[in-house]
Design a protein around this motif. Structure first.
Motif, mmCIF file in Angstrom:
data_model
loop_
_atom_site.group_PDB
_atom_site.id
_atom_site.type_symbol
_atom_site.label_atom_id
_atom_site.label_comp_id
_atom_site.label_asym_id
_atom_site.label_seq_id
_atom_site.Cartn_x
_atom_site.Cartn_y
_atom_site.Cartn_z
ATOM 1 N N ASP A 139 0.859 -1.177 0.000
ATOM 2 C CA ASP A 139 0.000 0.000 0.000
ATOM 3 C C ASP A 139 0.902 1.236 0.000
ATOM 4 O OD1 ASP A 139 -1.647 2.159 0.575
ATOM 5 O OD2 ASP A 139 -2.868 1.074 2.023
ATOM 6 N N PRO A 140 0.813 2.073 -1.014
ATOM 7 C CA PRO A 140 1.678 3.260 -1.082
ATOM 8 C C PRO A 140 1.557 4.172 0.133
ATOM 9 C CG PRO A 140 0.540 2.921 -3.162
ATOM 10 C CD PRO A 140 -0.073 1.977 -2.186
ATOM 11 N N GLU A 141 0.420 4.096 0.836
ATOM 12 C CA GLU A 141 0.219 4.970 1.988
ATOM 13 C C GLU A 141 0.566 4.294 3.321
ATOM 14 O OE1 GLU A 141 -0.388 8.161 1.599
ATOM 15 O OE2 GLU A 141 -0.262 7.672 -0.547
ATOM 16 N N ALA A 142 0.892 3.020 3.275
ATOM 17 C CA ALA A 142 1.215 2.310 4.511
ATOM 18 C C ALA A 142 2.527 2.819 5.091
ATOM 19 C CB ALA A 142 1.302 0.810 4.246
ATOM 20 N N ARG A 143 2.597 2.794 6.411
ATOM 21 C CA ARG A 143 3.790 3.296 7.092
ATOM 22 C C ARG A 143 4.369 2.249 8.039
ATOM 23 N NH1 ARG A 143 4.686 8.943 6.916
ATOM 24 N NH2 ARG A 143 3.202 9.976 5.523
ATOM 25 N N TYR A 144 5.615 2.468 8.385
ATOM 26 C CA TYR A 144 6.355 1.586 9.291
ATOM 27 C C TYR A 144 6.904 2.473 10.403
ATOM 28 C CZ TYR A 144 10.124 -1.635 10.746
ATOM 29 O OH TYR A 144 10.984 -2.460 11.452
ATOM 30 N N PHE A 145 6.370 2.314 11.607
ATOM 31 C CA PHE A 145 6.718 3.208 12.717
ATOM 32 C C PHE A 145 6.506 4.668 12.326
ATOM 33 C CE2 PHE A 145 9.062 -0.538 14.235
ATOM 34 C CZ PHE A 145 8.705 -0.531 15.574
ATOM 35 N N GLY A 146 5.431 4.923 11.549
ATOM 36 C CA GLY A 146 5.085 6.282 11.179
ATOM 37 C C GLY A 146 5.832 6.839 9.993
ATOM 38 N N GLU A 147 6.613 6.006 9.309
ATOM 39 C CA GLU A 147 7.487 6.487 8.234
ATOM 40 C C GLU A 147 7.307 5.619 6.990
ATOM 41 O OE1 GLU A 147 9.286 8.527 6.354
ATOM 42 O OE2 GLU A 147 10.736 9.034 7.928
ATOM 43 N N LYS A 148 7.596 6.185 5.831
ATOM 44 C CA LYS A 148 7.678 5.421 4.590
ATOM 45 C C LYS A 148 9.160 5.187 4.300
ATOM 46 C CE LYS A 148 3.479 7.500 2.622
ATOM 47 N NZ LYS A 148 2.921 8.291 1.504
ATOM 48 N N PRO A 149 9.659 3.974 4.584
ATOM 49 C CA PRO A 149 11.105 3.765 4.550
ATOM 50 C C PRO A 149 11.728 3.801 3.166
ATOM 51 C CG PRO A 149 9.977 2.064 5.840
ATOM 52 C CD PRO A 149 8.938 2.797 5.064
ATOM 53 N N GLY A 150 10.961 3.414 2.136
ATOM 54 C CA GLY A 150 11.529 3.341 0.798
ATOM 55 C C GLY A 150 12.384 2.088 0.630
ATOM 56 N N PRO A 151 12.958 1.902 -0.555
ATOM 57 C CA PRO A 151 13.683 0.662 -0.854
ATOM 58 C C PRO A 151 14.896 0.399 0.043
ATOM 59 C CG PRO A 151 13.174 1.852 -2.870
ATOM 60 C CD PRO A 151 12.851 2.771 -1.728
ATOM 61 N N LYS A 152 15.591 1.461 0.495
ATOM 62 C CA LYS A 152 16.847 1.247 1.212
ATOM 63 C C LYS A 152 16.885 1.862 2.608
ATOM 64 C CE LYS A 152 19.658 0.898 -2.981
ATOM 65 N NZ LYS A 152 20.867 1.411 -3.711
ATOM 66 N N GLY A 153 15.777 2.474 3.050
ATOM 67 C CA GLY A 153 15.802 3.182 4.329
ATOM 68 C C GLY A 153 16.093 2.312 5.529
ATOM 69 N N LEU A 154 15.751 1.022 5.457
ATOM 70 C CA LEU A 154 15.940 0.122 6.601
ATOM 71 C C LEU A 154 17.111 -0.835 6.418
ATOM 72 C CD1 LEU A 154 12.186 -0.805 7.168
ATOM 73 C CD2 LEU A 154 13.554 0.816 8.503
ATOM 74 N N LEU A 155 17.849 -0.680 5.316
ATOM 75 C CA LEU A 155 18.932 -1.616 5.020
ATOM 76 C C LEU A 155 20.255 -1.128 5.608
ATOM 77 C CD1 LEU A 155 18.195 -2.471 1.278
ATOM 78 C CD2 LEU A 155 17.334 -3.597 3.346
#
Length: 252
Positions: free
Chosen positions: A213-229
């Motif tokens: 879902d383009p609007e779904a968030r993770y801990f309030g954020e949209k991490p993108g492809p590399k934000g959590l890597l």
């Protein structure tokens, strides 16, 4: 060495205590259940008396309110660093989150950055271990994104890791010399968040549909492809998710 583990009865902390004890250290678990409350300061000075190292793997008891999370990490870290300086502790180790400084819209991750900055500014010799998300929380992530029978997740890359390997990394750092900086640890495989959660639910015969879902968030954020890597050069674990799943049924 005498090593005090704050949050020493939790998922990571209990394993850190066991590993350090196995290697001949005096590992002391500290938590509110043992009379140590880092937010109020109760028992903190007493438990750090004679400590060579303090390891902080504690976490906020609430994630619902950004202000509460920030207040927890600021109070706990301030009390711990001040008590550690007073006790002559020679090494402060903390567990943090990969991507914290790249995702400022997340209140939780902003609080982790604040924790890191307090440690860096404390004057104590320190090491910060940043880790990716744990395998153990795949179910909670699915539940958090569930609407009806559909799990809605952001379009994000993720490189999850077994908690046991995080504990091993933290224990190794705690037993060594201060890094004076950060080290990163992640899992051996990169997934999309959707594919990771779907693999878990499929294995566990969970009928929920998993979607991006383009609007779904993770801990309030949209991490993108590399934000959590993790960054290049990070330490990588060896346990693959498919091997971990059969031995770790969901908690009731």
């Amino acid at each position: 060495m005498r090593i005090v583990v704050i949050g020493g009865t939790g998922l990571i902390g209990s394993r850190v205590v066991s590993l350090l004890t196995e290697h001949g250290h005096e590992a002391v678990p500290a938590s509110p259940s043992s009379g140590v409350n880092t937010v109020t300061g109760e028992g903190v000075k007493e438990v750090l008396e004679g400590a060579d190292v303090v390891v902080d793997v504690s976490n906020s008891p609430s994630f619902a309110d950004d202000d509460d999370v920030m207040a927890f990490f600021r109070a706990a870290t301030t009390n711990l660093t001040e008590a550690a300086k007073g006790a002559g502790v020679g090494h402060f180790v903390a567990l943090s989150v990969i991507g914290s400084d790249r995702l400022p819209e997340s209140g939780y991750l902003r609080a982790k950055v604040a924790q890191e900055e307090l440690i860096k500014g404390s004057g104590l010799p320190y090491s910060i271990v940043r880790a990716t998300q744990f395998f153990e929380f795949v179910g909670a992530i699915a539940d958090g994104g569930t609407e009806g029978n559909v799990v809605k997740l952001p379009d994000a890359g993720i490189q999850p890791i077994a908690a046991s390997e995080v504990s091993g990394a933290v224990a190794k750092v705690a037993a060594g010399s201060p890094l004076g900086g950060m080290t990163e640890i992640g899992g051996p495989e990169v997934f999309t968040m959707e594919s990771w959660v779907r693999e878990a639910l499929t294995f566990r015969n969970d009928p929920r549909e998993v979607t991006v879902d383009p609007e779904a968030r993770y801990f309030g954020e949209k991490p993108g492809p590399k934000g959590l890597l993790p960054d290049e050069g990070a330490q990588l674990g060896q346990i693959k998710f498919a091997d971990w799943l059969p031995a770790n049924p969901p908690r009731k």
